[in-house]
Design an enzyme around this catalytic site. Sequence first.
Site, PDB file in Angstrom:
ATOM      1  N   GLY A  38       0.811  -1.216   0.000  1.00  0.00           N
ATOM      2  CA  GLY A  38       0.000   0.000   0.000  1.00  0.00           C
ATOM      3  C   GLY A  38       0.841   1.260   0.000  1.00  0.00           C
ATOM      4  O   GLY A  38       0.664   2.138   0.844  1.00  0.00           O
ATOM      5  N   SER A  92       1.466   3.419  -2.709  1.00  0.00           N
ATOM      6  CA  SER A  92       1.330   4.375  -3.802  1.00  0.00           C
ATOM      7  C   SER A  92       1.111   5.786  -3.269  1.00  0.00           C
ATOM      8  O   SER A  92       1.481   6.766  -3.896  1.00  0.00           O
ATOM      9  CB  SER A  92       0.184   3.965  -4.732  1.00  0.00           C
ATOM     10  N   ARG A  93       0.550   5.888  -2.061  1.00  0.00           N
ATOM     11  CA  ARG A  93       0.213   7.209  -1.519  1.00  0.00           C
ATOM     12  C   ARG A  93       0.516   7.270  -0.034  1.00  0.00           C
ATOM     13  O   ARG A  93       0.798   6.261   0.611  1.00  0.00           O
ATOM     14  CB  ARG A  93      -1.299   7.475  -1.696  1.00  0.00           C
ATOM     15  N   VAL A 139      -3.486  -7.270  -1.351  1.00  0.00           N
ATOM     16  CA  VAL A 139      -2.853  -8.122  -0.350  1.00  0.00           C
ATOM     17  C   VAL A 139      -3.851  -8.938   0.468  1.00  0.00           C
ATOM     18  O   VAL A 139      -3.455  -9.790   1.244  1.00  0.00           O
ATOM     19  CB  VAL A 139      -1.920  -7.317   0.588  1.00  0.00           C
ATOM     20  N   TYR A 189     -11.730  -0.527  13.345  1.00  0.00           N
ATOM     21  CA  TYR A 189     -10.363  -0.262  12.919  1.00  0.00           C
ATOM     22  C   TYR A 189      -9.361  -0.596  14.027  1.00  0.00           C
ATOM     23  O   TYR A 189      -8.397  -1.341  13.840  1.00  0.00           O
ATOM     24  CB  TYR A 189     -10.240   1.210  12.514  1.00  0.00           C
ATOM     25  N   LYS A 218      -6.364  -3.464  14.484  1.00  0.00           N
ATOM     26  CA  LYS A 218      -4.951  -3.122  14.690  1.00  0.00           C
ATOM     27  C   LYS A 218      -4.422  -3.730  15.990  1.00  0.00           C
ATOM     28  O   LYS A 218      -3.259  -4.132  16.071  1.00  0.00           O
ATOM     29  CB  LYS A 218      -4.771  -1.600  14.714  1.00  0.00           C
TER      30      LYS A 218
END
Lengths: 361, 482, 256
Positions: free
Chosen positions: C13, C15-16, C65, C162, C166
């Site tokens: 992840g 790209s940004r 992924v 979220y 995590k």
Amino acid sequence: MEQQKIIQYLLTIVQSDSLSEDEFNQNALQLFAYQYTNNLPFRKFCQQKGKTIRTVKTWKDIPAVPINAFKEVPLTCTPPAEAERYFMTSGTTQGVKGKHYHPTLEVWNLSMKTYFKQRFMKETEKIRMGVLFPTENEMPNSSLACYLALAKQEFGTEESHYLLGENRIEIERLIQELEHAERSGEPYALLGASYSFVHLFEELRNIGRSFQLPPGSRILDTGGYKNQSKEWELDDFYHELSRVLGVPRKDCINMYGMTELSSQLYDSGNERVPSVKSGPHWLKTRIIDPLTDEDVAEGERGVIVHCDLANFNSVTTILTEDLGMKVDGGFLLLGRVQGTEAKGCSIAVEEFIKAAKGATQ
Amino acid sequence: MRERVGYLPDIGDEVIESKILTFTRKGVTLEVEAPLLTRKQMQQVSEKVKRASAEVLKNMTIMEIITIIDTAIEVLLDRNSTYRKKAEKFLPIVTGYDEEMIRLGLTSFLKKFRKYELQRFVVEDLGNPLLLDDFQPRIKRGFSKAVGPELILHVWAGNVPALPLWSLLSGLLVKSGNIGKVSSAEPLFAGWFAQVLVEVAPVLKDCLAVVWWKGGDEEREKEFFTYPDVVVGYGSNQSLESMSRRIPVTTRFLPFGHKVSFGVISNTALDSRKALITAHHAAFDIIQFDQQGCYSPHLFYVQKGGNISPEAFAQYLALELESYQKRYPRRTLSLEEMTAAIHWRNQEEISSYTGPTKLVLGQTENHWTVVYEEGGLFSPTCSNRAVKVIPFETVDDILPNLKPYRSFLQSAGVAAAPRELFQWAEKLGNVGVTRITSIGKMTSPESGWHHDGRFNLLDLVQMIDIEHSAEEYAENFAAYID
Amino acid sequence: MKKFENKTVLVTGSSRGIGAAIARGFAAEGATVIVNYVQNQGAAEETVASCIERGGEAWAIQADVTSESDVIRMMEEIELEVGNIDVVVNNAFKPYVFNPDTRKMFSQLTWGDYQDQIDGAVKSTYYVCQQAIPLMKKQTKGSIVNMVTNLVERPLIPYHDYTTAKSALIGFSRNLAVELGAFGIRVNCIAPGLVYPTDASRQTREEIKEMIIAQTPLRRIAQPEDIVGPVLFLSSEWSQFVTGQTLYVDGGLVMS
């Protein structure tokens, strides 16, 4: 790149006068990409070391393949069966000899001729030759037999001869040749394996003779002479060579070649030993620290690595078992790492293998 | 720095030539000055040692000798003694091994030669230590006494520090005169020991000598080998063979050739928890003196069926070796050794692309190599922390691989449950293994071990029997006979 | 020599946002970086370009992924291209909008919401690790860095799904760290606080930012570049004796 295109390009390179560092680099990288793509065992070897088309940036990054690899896997970009010729390496692992496949001998031949002319023949076009080695027919898979045959065919006069029959020096024939040279004043070249010359010393000592070959005569010896009846010091060897044949040591040239390469290296005579050796512009030699793969400083001992562009079908870069030292104009060959004696009381691999042969036969 | 080594008895005012051997490690250079005797001097030394040991040593009791050795060993165990300090300072330079490794190695080695260990050593071989002092009654009737040779010549080899002690002490215990030739790779320790011994027992000053000559020096050896009754030789088969050619038939030759050792690990030692410990121990056997000992393992046969597969065990071993590299770094290799190591690893790597399941662990920057190979052949590695892990199903599978090498086998480190241990010991012994030990102790044989299956003292001595008949017969001639 | 020369680094992840900053950070230290992305090829190519500009080597691989087959394909490509892998930064996560005003209340959450986040954080890391670890084992070394959040320690705002995911990732990492220690592979977590600006934090209101700043000893909000140093640290030999740890990168907001 297509194999045909590579061959054509290499032929041009061999015929050119020189290669810039950049050009050498580019060619080496192109060949690396070709070999990486077309030879699976080589690719795996490179991957294990994290050296891939993406990460190899200069010819020095190309992983050096140890000479023993030729005994373990076929290092060829084209099917072995399609090879015009293969040369067999001398050493063996458990009875298996290594093979170096050549889809064509075009490059090999041109490489040999070009550099042989430059380093051994020099201004001379043809010379009367005596070859102390079996013929190509007798040893079709010996790169040295091929080399000497080509030397004789390309650069020998019609009277040139092989002087080895059934592995024995044809001493009478040889004496005739040497006497003829002495009488006629026509330069003579004697070429062969170093150990053949050691045998020659013995033969001549037995009959108590030595010769004085005319100016322009020259000697080419190659390979080692270890494990022969007597181990000769390098200096004694060339002293004796010069003495019995009457050729100055500066005209006693040693060729340093390996079945695993497609080119040869030479010195410019052996007035002083060890002599400085160097190869053609399409071959570069590095002296490395085997622990880091980095070049060692000039004047320090290291292991010799050759990158030979003429090795287009196998692998360009070879890790030898030879120790060397970089000097002005080339490198010194300081001998071979021959299965170092064990330091302690644990058995060394070599001793074990020797014993194992006895045990299993 | 310069250190004079060796030890000579008093042979009068002789000018002794010395040979300088130079060693460098981490920028420190040590010049070792080793005594190089002429033929005449060697003859003088031999005679002196023979005579003195006949007069002094042979008249001591075994307990007296043991006590002297014990005192000398105590000096060497004392970290504040001059000799011990010298050993800790110079041995790393000469052998290249890590300082800590030497320090710990010396202590654990020397501990085997303290009083009680030596007593065990003697009892192990002779049963009754007094056999060395006097005629002792035998169960079969009659009496016997064990007598050591007048002069033993030891030809030591290798760079494992202090190793010469085994044979030198054996020679002293049988009350012989001893001359030792140190190896060029570790010329120090034997001489120091001799010096300490004489310091603690000055009466022994002419009973031993420690000298040097270049191994294979034909001229010297031919002459020197005529003096002793027994020659104890260490080295490769090749050097032993050429040694034997120079030894007169009347002299006994006890050759100790190079050996190869290995480990065998049962799946009972490979559960998720114990496997880590087993790997830790196995790695220690590999790093201790960089596999230069005859007892150092080159291969580990690892049984399948444990929770940790042989392949994972190989990986554990790899990390253990990497960790040990930080703790006890490998000695600096010569360019030749390094080249041999790199070629060995590369060749293993390349053959792994076509062969059966094979995995090579260790990269350019690692100072160790672990090769995992299904069906791998029995062979020593290039040493210097290179090891092969070979999986197996039952111990019977590995025996045929070992069989051809009977004369080369020595130690097998075994991690197995009690019943297995004895079953395997039986089988391994049948193919030529002479020592079964635990993983982690492979480089540390216990005192009184049978080196290569032989006796330390019994092989040196001669038994003198007084048969019962002589005893009975003698009765006839007694003055007090009725 | 730069710290990551001849080293191969996969940043998922990347790209940004934080991922891209991490990729650029590795590239500046000479690494060969694989810029993994799912959709935004353009952004990925830009990251690749800026990596190369900084002196590293880089290329982009598209792979989701959370799809095992995608991950396998990606690893095969990596092996072919560079032979081995030294560092994996599991940075990818399921898109999530961090908006304290509109966040879902527990009563509004479905198990599906939790599942999505667990898949995005743990399943993806699981797939990547399953494929990368054999390559690392071959080298007897490697470093895995998993991106979590400081909310696991102090849920300033309860983003239930979220933060739960995590938290699970930290447990996952610690277990992995214990087992992989024997192979020379280290596993650690980086727990940033609010990082601004990223796509995910774009909607965070100034008021919230001020609230965080007010409680942060270092008196500001993290920028993507702030995360780079700690990630590089945990990936390099500087932290060769650190494993199973969670490093908070939030200006000191959370101390544990």
